[in-house]
Design an enzyme around this catalytic site. Structure first.
Site, PDB file in Angstrom:
ATOM      1  N   ASP A   1       2.294   3.515  -3.785  1.00 56.66           N
ATOM      2  CA  ASP A   1       2.789   4.871  -4.071  1.00 56.66           C
ATOM      3  C   ASP A   1       3.742   4.926  -5.257  1.00 56.66           C
ATOM      4  O   ASP A   1       4.668   5.741  -5.292  1.00 56.66           O
ATOM      5  CB  ASP A   1       3.490   5.472  -2.829  1.00 56.66           C
ATOM      6  CG  ASP A   1       2.553   5.553  -1.647  1.00 56.66           C
ATOM      7  OD1 ASP A   1       1.341   5.698  -1.864  1.00 56.66           O
ATOM      8  OD2 ASP A   1       3.039   5.470  -0.508  1.00 56.66           O
TER       9      ASP A   1
ATOM     10  N   ALA B   1      -5.784   4.389   0.205  1.00 54.23           N
ATOM     11  CA  ALA B   1      -5.119   4.856  -1.015  1.00 54.23           C
ATOM     12  C   ALA B   1      -4.907   6.361  -0.952  1.00 54.23           C
ATOM     13  O   ALA B   1      -5.739   7.094  -0.411  1.00 54.23           O
ATOM     14  CB  ALA B   1      -5.965   4.524  -2.241  1.00 54.23           C
ATOM     15  N   GLY B   2      -3.783   6.795  -1.498  1.00 57.83           N
ATOM     16  CA  GLY B   2      -3.555   8.225  -1.683  1.00 57.83           C
ATOM     17  C   GLY B   2      -2.931   8.361  -3.056  1.00 57.83           C
ATOM     18  O   GLY B   2      -1.746   8.079  -3.226  1.00 57.83           O
ATOM     19  N   HIS B   3      -3.747   8.684  -4.044  1.00 57.77           N
ATOM     20  CA  HIS B   3      -3.254   8.766  -5.425  1.00 57.77           C
ATOM     21  C   HIS B   3      -3.133  10.240  -5.809  1.00 57.77           C
ATOM     22  O   HIS B   3      -4.132  10.939  -5.926  1.00 57.77           O
ATOM     23  CB  HIS B   3      -4.202   8.012  -6.371  1.00 57.77           C
ATOM     24  CG  HIS B   3      -4.202   6.528  -6.127  1.00 57.77           C
ATOM     25  ND1 HIS B   3      -4.895   5.644  -6.905  1.00 57.77           N
ATOM     26  CD2 HIS B   3      -3.577   5.775  -5.187  1.00 57.77           C
ATOM     27  CE1 HIS B   3      -4.694   4.414  -6.453  1.00 57.77           C
ATOM     28  NE2 HIS B   3      -3.910   4.470  -5.404  1.00 57.77           N
TER      29      HIS B   3
ATOM     30  N   THR C   1      -2.683   2.468   7.775  1.00 59.69           N
ATOM     31  CA  THR C   1      -3.059   3.873   7.592  1.00 59.69           C
ATOM     32  C   THR C   1      -4.146   4.277   8.590  1.00 59.69           C
ATOM     33  O   THR C   1      -4.584   5.418   8.585  1.00 59.69           O
ATOM     34  CB  THR C   1      -3.595   4.099   6.176  1.00 59.69           C
ATOM     35  OG1 THR C   1      -4.700   3.206   5.976  1.00 59.69           O
ATOM     36  CG2 THR C   1      -2.534   3.817   5.121  1.00 59.69           C
TER      37      THR C   1
ATOM     38  N   ARG D   1       8.422   8.055   4.031  1.00 55.49           N
ATOM     39  CA  ARG D   1       8.499   6.714   3.446  1.00 55.49           C
ATOM     40  C   ARG D   1       9.919   6.170   3.579  1.00 55.49           C
ATOM     41  O   ARG D   1      10.885   6.937   3.495  1.00 55.49           O
ATOM     42  CB  ARG D   1       8.108   6.761   1.967  1.00 55.49           C
ATOM     43  CG  ARG D   1       6.644   7.146   1.759  1.00 55.49           C
ATOM     44  CD  ARG D   1       6.298   7.228   0.269  1.00 55.49           C
ATOM     45  NE  ARG D   1       4.932   7.671   0.058  1.00 55.49           N
ATOM     46  CZ  ARG D   1       4.565   8.491  -0.939  1.00 55.49           C
ATOM     47  NH1 ARG D   1       5.439   8.947  -1.808  1.00 55.49           N
ATOM     48  NH2 ARG D   1       3.296   8.834  -1.067  1.00 55.49           N
TER      49      ARG D   1
ATOM     50  N   VAL E   1       8.749  11.645 -15.794  1.00 56.62           N
ATOM     51  CA  VAL E   1       9.940  12.426 -15.449  1.00 56.62           C
ATOM     52  C   VAL E   1       9.587  13.661 -14.611  1.00 56.62           C
ATOM     53  O   VAL E   1      10.352  14.612 -14.526  1.00 56.62           O
ATOM     54  CB  VAL E   1      10.725  12.829 -16.730  1.00 56.62           C
ATOM     55  CG1 VAL E   1      11.344  11.599 -17.382  1.00 56.62           C
ATOM     56  CG2 VAL E   1       9.810  13.562 -17.723  1.00 56.62           C
ATOM     57  N   GLY E   2       8.419  13.635 -14.013  1.00 58.72           N
ATOM     58  CA  GLY E   2       7.966  14.732 -13.164  1.00 58.72           C
ATOM     59  C   GLY E   2       6.531  14.462 -12.770  1.00 58.72           C
ATOM     60  O   GLY E   2       5.869  13.604 -13.375  1.00 58.72           O
TER      61      GLY E   2
HETATM   62  P1  GDP Z   1       0.090   6.325  -6.068  1.00 60.56           P
HETATM   63  O1  GDP Z   1      -0.470   6.052  -4.728  1.00 60.56           O
HETATM   64  O2  GDP Z   1       0.660   5.104  -6.716  1.00 60.56           O
HETATM   65  O3  GDP Z   1      -0.852   7.044  -6.979  1.00 60.56           O
HETATM   66  O4  GDP Z   1       1.349   7.299  -5.820  1.00 60.56           O
HETATM   67  P2  GDP Z   1       1.394   8.552  -4.795  1.00 60.56           P
HETATM   68  O5  GDP Z   1       0.610   9.658  -5.350  1.00 60.56           O
HETATM   69  O6  GDP Z   1       1.096   8.107  -3.417  1.00 60.56           O
HETATM   70  O7  GDP Z   1       2.945   8.873  -4.797  1.00 60.56           O
HETATM   71  C1  GDP Z   1       3.597   9.310  -5.931  1.00 60.56           C
HETATM   72  C2  GDP Z   1       4.233  10.677  -5.633  1.00 60.56           C
HETATM   73  O8  GDP Z   1       5.212  10.964  -6.597  1.00 60.56           O
HETATM   74  C3  GDP Z   1       3.257  11.820  -5.718  1.00 60.56           C
HETATM   75  O9  GDP Z   1       3.649  12.820  -4.829  1.00 60.56           O
HETATM   76  C4  GDP Z   1       3.403  12.301  -7.170  1.00 60.56           C
HETATM   77  O10 GDP Z   1       3.062  13.664  -7.343  1.00 60.56           O
HETATM   78  C5  GDP Z   1       4.865  12.101  -7.373  1.00 60.56           C
HETATM   79  N1  GDP Z   1       5.245  11.741  -8.750  1.00 60.56           N
HETATM   80  C6  GDP Z   1       4.627  10.909  -9.613  1.00 60.56           C
HETATM   81  N2  GDP Z   1       5.352  10.749 -10.733  1.00 60.56           N
HETATM   82  C7  GDP Z   1       6.462  11.499 -10.559  1.00 60.56           C
HETATM   83  C8  GDP Z   1       7.629  11.722 -11.345  1.00 60.56           C
HETATM   84  O11 GDP Z   1       7.812  11.186 -12.424  1.00 60.56           O
HETATM   85  N3  GDP Z   1       8.582  12.544 -10.818  1.00 60.56           N
HETATM   86  C9  GDP Z   1       8.451  13.139  -9.598  1.00 60.56           C
HETATM   87  N4  GDP Z   1       9.445  13.923  -9.169  1.00 60.56           N
HETATM   88  N5  GDP Z   1       7.368  12.950  -8.830  1.00 60.56           N
HETATM   89  C10 GDP Z   1       6.407  12.137  -9.303  1.00 60.56           C
HETATM   90  P1  IMO Z   2      -1.624   3.664  -2.508  1.00 62.26           P
HETATM   91  O1  IMO Z   2      -2.854   3.171  -3.203  1.00 62.26           O
HETATM   92  C1  IMO Z   2       1.466   2.837   0.419  1.00 62.26           C
HETATM   93  C2  IMO Z   2       0.352   0.208   3.724  1.00 62.26           C
HETATM   94  C3  IMO Z   2       0.344   0.712   5.137  1.00 62.26           C
HETATM   95  C4  IMO Z   2       0.631  -0.570   5.899  1.00 62.26           C
HETATM   96  C5  IMO Z   2      -0.124  -1.620   5.086  1.00 62.26           C
HETATM   97  C6  IMO Z   2      -1.511  -1.950   5.620  1.00 62.26           C
HETATM   98  O2  IMO Z   2      -1.558   5.139  -2.359  1.00 62.26           O
HETATM   99  O3  IMO Z   2      -0.401   3.064  -3.118  1.00 62.26           O
HETATM  100  P2  IMO Z   2      -3.847  -0.665   5.611  1.00 62.26           P
HETATM  101  O4  IMO Z   2      -4.203   0.717   6.063  1.00 62.26           O
HETATM  102  O5  IMO Z   2      -4.119  -0.933   4.179  1.00 62.26           O
HETATM  103  O6  IMO Z   2      -4.412  -1.726   6.514  1.00 62.26           O
HETATM  104  O7  IMO Z   2      -2.237  -0.748   5.825  1.00 62.26           O
HETATM  105  O8  IMO Z   2      -0.215  -1.098   3.780  1.00 62.26           O
HETATM  106  N1  IMO Z   2      -0.484   1.003   2.787  1.00 62.26           N
HETATM  107  C7  IMO Z   2       0.020   1.764   1.814  1.00 62.26           C
HETATM  108  N2  IMO Z   2       1.290   2.069   1.508  1.00 62.26           N
HETATM  109  N3  IMO Z   2       0.465   3.272  -0.362  1.00 62.26           N
HETATM  110  C8  IMO Z   2      -0.828   2.949  -0.098  1.00 62.26           C
HETATM  111  O9  IMO Z   2      -1.802   3.173  -0.974  1.00 62.26           O
HETATM  112  C9  IMO Z   2      -1.099   2.209   1.070  1.00 62.26           C
HETATM  113  N4  IMO Z   2      -2.226   1.718   1.629  1.00 62.26           N
HETATM  114  C10 IMO Z   2      -1.827   0.980   2.685  1.00 62.26           C
HETATM  115  O10 IMO Z   2       1.344   1.681   5.329  1.00 62.26           O
HETATM  116  O11 IMO Z   2       1.988  -0.883   5.814  1.00 62.26           O
HETATM  117 MG    MG Z   3      -0.239   6.627  -2.731  1.00 62.14          MG
END
Ligand code: GDP
Ligand code: IMO
Ligand code: MG
Length: 424
Positions: free
Chosen positions: A13, A39-41, A128, A303, A412-413
């Site tokens: 994340d 994954a949650g991107h 997850t 988190r 920065v956002g």
């Molecule tokens: P990923 O799994 O690595 O793609 O990251 P996630 O999407 O799970 O988590 C990142 C979170 O931070 C999301 O809610 C994004 O919208 C938010 N985000 C990403 N970059 C920034 C930033 O620079 N500033 C703020 N405030 N939020 C951000």
């Molecule tokens: P992205 O790609 C954050 C964590 C789970 C758990 C461990 C194992 O968005 O960064 P799993 O379901 O993979 O067997 O869980 O890994 N986890 C994540 N934490 N971001 C994720 O994906 C994650 N995918 C799994 O919370 O601790």
């Molecule tokens: Mg994520």
């Protein structure tokens, strides 16, 4: 044209999706090389706000070929749902291909993930519950089913004859009713109808792109601290988020990867169990969570939050070979008068280390902090390095020092344009 691997440098994340979406404006191909719908991107751009689980974050550029690589596991149900959401908002998805060698996350994998977690009780991994552990364990036990096999129903039937007795035996130990071959086969038919055309041998596509010197991005899932081999085992995922797995999971020789962009948050967060030395269980942790909106993109879980962990970043930089960094969420720190950075761990005997030890020892360490003055000014509007407050630049320079890699991007956002692209 070299390949750029974009990988998570912490516990996941970090904002990988957001960075890939930005870079993909100018990329010919984006490949996911490991992981599944755990994954949650998050991507926020002119099409709206998206949580991508399977689909690479290059999908918004119609000129970018997006590949779900061999190292991934694919749940056709969630993928179809994801595609529907994208298409409803006008995003074209015809440029998405799935490797015929990627494994299928079956409904029974999800079921087993939940039941195994429940059985672990207080020692749960905090997965997850997307079936990730069970599907990858079937892959290594060689009883998995690959996407390409779905195109041959008789073959799937044969494979199920081997795997279902094993699955049902485990289900019985949890007192759960068995799953039936016919239920699975009817779902398989539906999946093939909707996804069949996308299931291809991706090697020729990737090889052609690289031979033609195209711009290729690898999009990592999760981060090094949850890597199957190098993370906080057993609180890890069942694949390798490290950049070095990229060529394996995507299918090309390793010499093509010449840029490794480590994505790191300006502080630390983790979701799920396991040691997390910098965790703040106080008001400051709460403030980071609220200001950063730190709730899981896939599961909605709050988190765990803490200050930046310079020890973890040094470890991540070594294992991944970061050539540059993207620091995200700097704006979340805008209102903190003081900001801390963990620069070492103290062991129970007083010894100080600057390395991430194995889990049993990591569970015992105390973080050693440095305190930096905050900048107390909004950064969300900054687009150039010089526009960042001086104290923010100093803080970032300390991160560079700890990682031993230059910062190329500062986010920065959450929106696509809220990015400082630094000229190095
Ligand atoms: P990923 O799994 O690595 O793609 O990251 P996630 O999407 O799970 O988590 C990142 C979170 O931070 C999301 O809610 C994004 O919208 C938010 N985000 C990403 N970059 C920034 C930033 O620079 N500033 C703020 N405030 N939020 C951000
Ligand atoms: P992205 O790609 C954050 C964590 C789970 C758990 C461990 C194992 O968005 O960064 P799993 O379901 O993979 O067997 O869980 O890994 N986890 C994540 N934490 N971001 C994720 O994906 C994650 N995918 C799994 O919370 O601790
Ligand atoms: Mg994520």
């Amino acid at each position: 044209m070299p390949v750029t691997a974009v990988v998570g440098g912490q516990w996941g994340d970090e904002g990988k999706g957001r960075i890939v979406d930005y870079l993909a404006q100018d990329a010919d191909m984006v490949i996911r090389f490991q992981g599944g719908d755990n994954a949650g991107h998050t991507v926020i751009n002119e099409y709206g706000t998206f949580q991508l689980h399977h689909v690479p974050s290059g999908i918004f550029n119609p000129r970018t070929v997006n590949i779900v690589g061999t190292g991934c596991v694919v749940n056709p149900e969630t993928l179809l749902e994801e595609l529907r959401t994208l298409e409803e908002t006008g995003v074209r998805t015809d440029n998405l291909y799935l490797s015929n060698r990627a494994h299928v996350t079956m409904p029974y994998h999800r079921l087993l993930d939940g039941l195994r977690e429940q059985a672990r009780g207080g020692r749960a991994i905090g997965t997850t519950r997307r079936g990730i552990g069970p599907v990858y364990s079937h892959k290594t036990a060689r009883i998995g089913i690959r996407l390409g096999e779905l195109l041959y129903p008789d073959r799937v039937r044969e494979r199920l004859k081997i795997v279902l007795p094993i699955v049902n035996q485990e289900l019985a130990t949890y007192g759960h009713p068995p799953v039936h071959e016919d239920e699975i086969l009817s779902r398989v038919r539906e999946w093939v109808q909707h996804l069949g055309d996308r299931i291809v041998d991706t090697v020729p596509l990737v090889r052609k792109a690289l031979r033609e010197n195209r711009r290729v991005l690898l999009e990592g899932q999760l981060g090094v601290m949850r890597d199957l081999d190098w993370g906080i085992y057993p609180y890890v995922t069942s694949s390798n988020p490290l950049a070095s797995y990229g060529p394996v999971g995507a299918g090309f020789p390793m010499r093509y990867v010449t840029r490794v962009l480590g994505v790191v948050k300006a502080y630390s967060t983790a979701v799920g169990g396991g040691p997390f030395p910098v965790e703040l269980l106080d008001e400051t942790g709460e403030r980071l969570r609220e200001l950063g909106q730190e709730y899981g993109a896939t599961t909605g879980r709050p988190r765990r939050c803490g200050w930046f962990d310079g020890v973890a970043i040094r470890y991540a930089a070594w294992l991944n070979g970061f050539t540059e960094l993207a620091v995200t969420k700097l704006d979340v720190l805008d209102t903190f008068p003081e900001i801390k950075i963990c620069v070492g761990y103290r062991l129970p005997d007083g010894q100080e280390i600057d390395w991430v030890p194995d889990t049993p020892l990591l569970e015992m360490v105390e973080p050693i902090y440095e305190t930096w003055p905050g900048w107390m000014a909004p950064t969300g509007h900054a687009r150039r390095w010089e526009e960042l407050p001086e104290n923010a630049r100093r803080y970032l320079e300390r991160i560079e020092e700890l990682a031993g890699a230059p910062i190329r991007y500062v986010s920065v956002g959450p929106r696509r344009e809220q990015l400082v692209a630094r000229v190095l």
